[in-house]
Scaffold this motif. Structure first.
Motif, PDB file in Angstrom:
ATOM      1  N   LYS A 126       0.838  -1.204   0.000  1.00  0.00           N
ATOM      2  CA  LYS A 126       0.000   0.000   0.000  1.00  0.00           C
ATOM      3  C   LYS A 126       0.871   1.251   0.000  1.00  0.00           C
ATOM      4  CE  LYS A 126      -3.836  -2.310   0.114  1.00  0.00           C
ATOM      5  NZ  LYS A 126      -4.706  -2.356  -1.089  1.00  0.00           N
ATOM      6  N   ASN A 127       0.351   2.296  -0.674  1.00  0.00           N
ATOM      7  CA  ASN A 127       1.114   3.534  -0.757  1.00  0.00           C
ATOM      8  C   ASN A 127       0.748   4.490   0.382  1.00  0.00           C
ATOM      9  OD1 ASN A 127      -1.292   4.949  -1.553  1.00  0.00           O
ATOM     10  ND2 ASN A 127      -0.972   4.249  -3.647  1.00  0.00           N
ATOM     11  N   MET A 128       1.395   5.643   0.362  1.00  0.00           N
ATOM     12  CA  MET A 128       1.228   6.593   1.462  1.00  0.00           C
ATOM     13  C   MET A 128      -0.193   7.127   1.567  1.00  0.00           C
ATOM     14  SD  MET A 128       2.950   7.767   3.986  1.00  0.00           S
ATOM     15  CE  MET A 128       4.653   7.501   3.491  1.00  0.00           C
ATOM     16  N   ARG A 129      -0.905   7.213   0.468  1.00  0.00           N
ATOM     17  CA  ARG A 129      -2.296   7.665   0.532  1.00  0.00           C
ATOM     18  C   ARG A 129      -3.123   6.685   1.355  1.00  0.00           C
ATOM     19  NH1 ARG A 129      -1.154   7.952  -4.862  1.00  0.00           N
ATOM     20  NH2 ARG A 129      -2.661   6.308  -5.369  1.00  0.00           N
ATOM     21  N   TRP A 130      -2.866   5.398   1.158  1.00  0.00           N
ATOM     22  CA  TRP A 130      -3.571   4.366   1.924  1.00  0.00           C
ATOM     23  C   TRP A 130      -3.167   4.435   3.393  1.00  0.00           C
ATOM     24  CZ3 TRP A 130      -2.896   0.324   5.168  1.00  0.00           C
ATOM     25  CH2 TRP A 130      -3.937  -0.600   5.290  1.00  0.00           C
ATOM     26  N   TYR A 131      -1.880   4.649   3.651  1.00  0.00           N
ATOM     27  CA  TYR A 131      -1.401   4.766   5.031  1.00  0.00           C
ATOM     28  C   TYR A 131      -2.095   5.922   5.744  1.00  0.00           C
ATOM     29  CZ  TYR A 131       2.528   1.435   5.276  1.00  0.00           C
ATOM     30  OH  TYR A 131       3.299   0.309   5.354  1.00  0.00           O
ATOM     31  N   ALA A 132      -2.227   7.047   5.044  1.00  0.00           N
ATOM     32  CA  ALA A 132      -2.855   8.230   5.640  1.00  0.00           C
ATOM     33  C   ALA A 132      -4.303   7.938   6.025  1.00  0.00           C
ATOM     34  CB  ALA A 132      -2.787   9.409   4.674  1.00  0.00           C
ATOM     35  N   LYS A 133      -5.011   7.205   5.166  1.00  0.00           N
ATOM     36  CA  LYS A 133      -6.398   6.839   5.469  1.00  0.00           C
ATOM     37  C   LYS A 133      -6.460   5.916   6.680  1.00  0.00           C
ATOM     38  CE  LYS A 133      -8.176   7.278   0.732  1.00  0.00           C
ATOM     39  NZ  LYS A 133      -8.708   6.543  -0.448  1.00  0.00           N
ATOM     40  N   ALA A 134      -5.542   4.961   6.750  1.00  0.00           N
ATOM     41  CA  ALA A 134      -5.525   4.019   7.877  1.00  0.00           C
ATOM     42  C   ALA A 134      -5.269   4.740   9.185  1.00  0.00           C
ATOM     43  CB  ALA A 134      -4.452   2.952   7.649  1.00  0.00           C
ATOM     44  N   ILE A 135      -4.363   5.706   9.165  1.00  0.00           N
ATOM     45  CA  ILE A 135      -4.057   6.486  10.365  1.00  0.00           C
ATOM     46  C   ILE A 135      -5.266   7.326  10.771  1.00  0.00           C
ATOM     47  CG2 ILE A 135      -2.658   8.405  11.252  1.00  0.00           C
ATOM     48  CD1 ILE A 135      -0.326   7.246   9.569  1.00  0.00           C
ATOM     49  N   ALA A 136      -5.915   7.942   9.798  1.00  0.00           N
ATOM     50  CA  ALA A 136      -7.091   8.775  10.083  1.00  0.00           C
ATOM     51  C   ALA A 136      -8.244   7.945  10.638  1.00  0.00           C
ATOM     52  CB  ALA A 136      -7.524   9.515   8.824  1.00  0.00           C
ATOM     53  N   GLU A 137      -8.382   6.716  10.172  1.00  0.00           N
ATOM     54  CA  GLU A 137      -9.476   5.849  10.627  1.00  0.00           C
ATOM     55  C   GLU A 137      -9.270   5.347  12.044  1.00  0.00           C
ATOM     56  OE1 GLU A 137      -9.697   2.767   7.739  1.00  0.00           O
ATOM     57  OE2 GLU A 137     -10.682   4.008   6.221  1.00  0.00           O
ATOM     58  N   LYS A 138      -8.018   5.172  12.447  1.00  0.00           N
ATOM     59  CA  LYS A 138      -7.724   4.551  13.736  1.00  0.00           C
ATOM     60  C   LYS A 138      -7.321   5.531  14.840  1.00  0.00           C
ATOM     61  CE  LYS A 138      -8.121   0.081  12.803  1.00  0.00           C
ATOM     62  NZ  LYS A 138      -8.929  -0.868  13.598  1.00  0.00           N
ATOM     63  N   THR A 139      -7.013   6.765  14.479  1.00  0.00           N
ATOM     64  CA  THR A 139      -6.552   7.734  15.478  1.00  0.00           C
ATOM     65  C   THR A 139      -7.307   9.055  15.318  1.00  0.00           C
ATOM     66  OG1 THR A 139      -4.802   8.798  14.146  1.00  0.00           O
ATOM     67  CG2 THR A 139      -4.262   6.698  15.241  1.00  0.00           C
ATOM     68  N   ASN A 140      -6.955  10.008  16.156  1.00  0.00           N
ATOM     69  CA  ASN A 140      -7.590  11.326  16.082  1.00  0.00           C
ATOM     70  C   ASN A 140      -6.893  12.257  15.098  1.00  0.00           C
ATOM     71  OD1 ASN A 140      -9.646  10.755  17.909  1.00  0.00           O
ATOM     72  ND2 ASN A 140      -8.421  11.349  19.677  1.00  0.00           N
ATOM     73  N   ASN A 141      -6.022  11.705  14.268  1.00  0.00           N
ATOM     74  CA  ASN A 141      -5.365  12.486  13.228  1.00  0.00           C
ATOM     75  C   ASN A 141      -6.194  12.448  11.940  1.00  0.00           C
ATOM     76  OD1 ASN A 141      -2.625  13.023  14.568  1.00  0.00           O
ATOM     77  ND2 ASN A 141      -2.795  10.796  14.740  1.00  0.00           N
ATOM     78  N   THR A 142      -5.962  13.427  11.086  1.00  0.00           N
ATOM     79  CA  THR A 142      -6.605  13.458   9.779  1.00  0.00           C
ATOM     80  C   THR A 142      -5.586  13.066   8.707  1.00  0.00           C
ATOM     81  OG1 THR A 142      -6.027  15.777   9.325  1.00  0.00           O
ATOM     82  CG2 THR A 142      -8.073  15.348  10.557  1.00  0.00           C
ATOM     83  N   GLU A 143      -6.083  12.756   7.531  1.00  0.00           N
ATOM     84  CA  GLU A 143      -5.177  12.465   6.426  1.00  0.00           C
ATOM     85  C   GLU A 143      -4.273  13.666   6.151  1.00  0.00           C
ATOM     86  OE1 GLU A 143      -6.981  10.671   2.913  1.00  0.00           O
ATOM     87  OE2 GLU A 143      -8.706  10.073   4.149  1.00  0.00           O
ATOM     88  N   GLU A 144      -4.840  14.854   6.279  1.00  0.00           N
ATOM     89  CA  GLU A 144      -4.063  16.070   6.027  1.00  0.00           C
ATOM     90  C   GLU A 144      -2.930  16.223   7.039  1.00  0.00           C
ATOM     91  OE1 GLU A 144      -2.744  19.118   3.888  1.00  0.00           O
ATOM     92  OE2 GLU A 144      -4.372  17.764   3.330  1.00  0.00           O
TER      93      GLU A 144
END
Length: 361
Positions: A126-144
């Motif tokens: 998976k690329n960084m765009r996918w990583y950003a979505k995974a982080i946003a889904e599991k934590t209080n961070n956003t993709e941005e």
């Protein structure tokens, strides 16, 4: 004399009655606060309560009554005094409904706090765009939040200074995401959903560091070049053996002055995920330092990794298979066919199409 006896009897009755009443009250006050003989007694669930650090027993009892976890703070304090309860521990607790006061106190004394840990599974390929979505889904961070940190030059410089495998190669202005390819996929555990993106990256990079350090003396090219090739092998083949030969094909092409001609690099170059759509002729023929099918890419690998690859893909890149093949193609089941000539390559493609094994979107 007779009157005195009567008075004493009355006093005795009052004392005994008061004692019995106090005992009944005390016993009743330690019971489940929901046991009121109404519909609420049929309900089940949990109450959450936080016991702050340094909170004494008296304040804890008051807090539990306020939260309606126990019936009486006074009865709770008396119970603690009688039974020598002194080891109540701070933390976040889940208390089951219909728990009596002794059960509640035992829970808090045990230190069996709510686990606020969060696990994030980063998937291979998976690329960084996918990583950003995974982080946003599991934590209080956003993709941005993820992308903004990747744009922070001071942060990236600090990582280059800290990790031996990160170099100025990741700072090229044409690189989409500096850490693409360096965040090894795995399941990582963090303290809570409030974890910062910086901590997430640092934890993963520590894992990457540990793995790459085992092969520090095996790199024939720069780490960046190796991971770039590994990311292509990750996307092009499934088995370790296929990936070894795929790397062999790429090296053969570089040696004789051919472009690597890898579709997966073109998808990445134009921000299209595999499976979304077919590539257009315009995309294929447009120069982009990631696009190995485009112009001016003879004997060149992409400017950087196109995904975060598995350990196996990295190992395969470090042990490429010597092969005479210059071409390869995979069918829709992931089986890879290697050929020496373009004619053989096209024959395989025709055969796969005829047999219904050609991958289409």
């Amino acid at each position: 004399m007779k009157k005195l006896v009567v008075i004493l009897i009355i006093l005795l009755v009052l004392v005994v009655g008061t004692g019995i009443g106090a005992f009944v009250w005390y016993s009743s006050s330690l019971k489940d606060p929901l046991a009121q003989g109404n519909a609420s007694t049929l309900e089940y669930g949990v109450n959450e309560v936080t016991i702050p650090e340094g909170t004494g027993i008296s304040a804890i009892a008051d807090l539990l009554e306020e939260k309606q976890i126990i019936k009486s703070a006074l009865a709770c304090k008396i119970y603690c005094k009688i039974n020598g309860v002194t080891n109540l521990q701070a933390g976040d607790y889940e208390i089951e409904w219909h728990s009596d006061t002794p059960t509640v106190l035992a829970k808090i004394a045990s230190g069996d706090v709510i686990s606020k840990e969060v696990k994030i599974t980063f998937v291979e390929g998976k690329n960084m765009r996918w990583y950003a979505k995974a982080i946003a889904e599991k934590t209080n961070n956003t993709e941005e939040d993820v992308f903004e940190l990747l744009k922070d030059e001071e942060y990236i410089d600090s990582l280059i200074e800290k990790y031996w495998f990160l170099t100025d190669e990741i700072k090229d202005e044409n690189i989409y995401y500096p850490l693409e390819g360096y965040l090894l996929p795995d399941t990582y555990t963090f303290e809570s959903v409030d974890v910062s993106v910086e901590i997430i990256f640092n934890v993963i990079l520590n894992f990457t560091d540990k793995f790459l350090s085992e092969y520090k003396d095996d790199f024939k090219y720069t780490v960046h070049q190796t991971l770039t090739l590994a990311s292509m092998a990750e996307m092009e083949g499934k088995s370790f053996e296929d990936r070894e030969e795929i790397i062999g094909v790429f090296l053969n092409r570089i040696d004789i002055g051919m472009s690597l001609g890898s579709d997966v690099t073109t998808y990445y170059a134009f921000g299209v995920d595999m499976g979304e759509s077919d590539l257009t002729k315009k995309q294929i023929n447009t120069y982009n330092p990631y696009n190995t099918r485009g112009p001016d890419m003879i004997s060149k690998i992409p400017i950087g990794p196109i995904c975060n690859m598995s350990k196996d893909a990295i190992k395969a890149t470090l042990t490429p298979k010597e092969t005479e093949a210059l071409y390869f193609v995979a069918d829709k089941n992931g089986k890879v066919y290697f050929t020496k000539t373009n004619e053989e390559h096209n024959e395989i493609i025709t055969k796969l199409k005829d047999e219904g094994l050609w991958f289409t979107y």
